[in-house]
Enzyme design. Structure first.
Site, PDB file in Angstrom:
ATOM      1  CG  ASP A 102      -1.650  -0.998   1.496  1.00  0.00           C
ATOM      2  OD1 ASP A 102      -1.731  -1.798   0.653  1.00  0.00           O
ATOM      3  OD2 ASP A 102      -1.832  -1.301   2.881  1.00  0.00           O
TER       4      ASP A 102
HETATM    5  N1  URA Z   1      -1.018  -5.983   4.131  1.00  0.00           N
HETATM    6  C1  URA Z   1      -1.586  -4.726   3.879  1.00  0.00           C
HETATM    7  O1  URA Z   1      -2.438  -4.264   4.715  1.00  0.00           O
HETATM    8  N2  URA Z   1      -0.850  -3.692   3.363  1.00  0.00           N
HETATM    9  C2  URA Z   1       0.153  -4.190   2.456  1.00  0.00           C
HETATM   10  O2  URA Z   1       1.019  -3.130   1.903  1.00  0.00           O
HETATM   11  C3  URA Z   1       0.763  -5.431   2.486  1.00  0.00           C
HETATM   12  C4  URA Z   1      -0.008  -6.355   3.071  1.00  0.00           C
END
Ligand code: URA
Length: 235
Positions: A102
């Protein structure tokens, strides 16, 4: 592959631009002999304006993703491609993230143009675990490890339960979480399902490959052969 096509795929320009560069004598071999369109020496001996060519296909890189960058090449705002030299972001096939992080997540992000390798790493059946460090808003209550390991947790807007995942508490408000799969915002949604909120999330390892301590935020490099093999360690 012809020289023009190789150079265009490596991001040195369109085919027309590359043809012009070749005709202008920009490509030589390691002894300085000018290459023509029909020449095709080994990759390692080709020089562009005296410099070695960018690495050949397929390529596998690791990036220590900083906060605030998204993983989609066409996303608005800052993307991980802004962290690479411009030509690496112009390759065809494009380097793709091996399991996105993310915008607000940080840590180990692999990038490759090798589709088979990408699927091998991200497929839950590959057994290639992804390990995250999560900093939480509220103290752990003690039920989270069992919930995550149950194989019965269904996240909001999903229908299929998550595969069992491992949680190791690192004090009140921090934990390591190890996953087989990589669903959208998975770790954040898992903690939300447990009544908590993730404040910071870092991917520390993919399989047996740990984020190297000397790879600073925003830095990237190619993997060594030993590091490549470590991805599939510990399955
Ligand atoms: N899980 C999440 O919530 N975000 C990420 O970037 C990777 C795994």
């Amino acid at each position: 592959m012809k020289l023009v096509k190789l150079l265009a795929n490596l991001g040195y320009g369109s085919r027309k631009e590359v043809q012009r560069l070749i005709r202008a004598g920009a490509l030589t071999d390691e002894r300085g002999r000018v290459l023509g369109e029909r020449d095709f020496p080994p990759h390692a001996s080709i020089r562009f304006r005296g410099e070695a060519l960018d690495p050949p296909f397929p390529l596998l890189l690791m990036l220590n993703k900083p906060d605030g960058y998204t993983c989609g090449a066409d996303d608005p705002g800052s993307t991980i491609y802004d962290l690479l030299p411009p030509r690496l972001a112009l390759r065809n096939p494009l380097l793709s993230p091996v399991g996105r992080l993310d915008k607000d997540s940080t840590g180990l992000l692999l990038l490759t143009d090798d589709g088979q390798l990408l699927h091998k790493i991200i497929h839950p059946k590959s057994g290639c675990l992804k390990t995250y460090h999560a900093v939480l808003d509220r103290p752990l209550e003690g039920h989270e490890a069992a919930l995550f390991a149950s194989g019965k947790l269904v996240l909001r807007n999903d229908t299929k339960p998550l595969l069992p995942a491992r949680l190791e508490a690192l004090g009140d408000k921090a934990a390591l979480v190890t996953l087989h799969e990589g669903r959208y915002h998975q770790v954040r949604r898992m903690f939300a399902a447990a009544g908590n909120h993730v404040l910071a999330l870092t991917r520390l390892a993919v399989g047996g490959l740990r984020l190297p301590e000397d790879l600073l935020h925003g830095e990237w490099r190619e993997l060594t052969t030993a590091e490549r093999e470590r991805i599939f360690d510990g399955r």
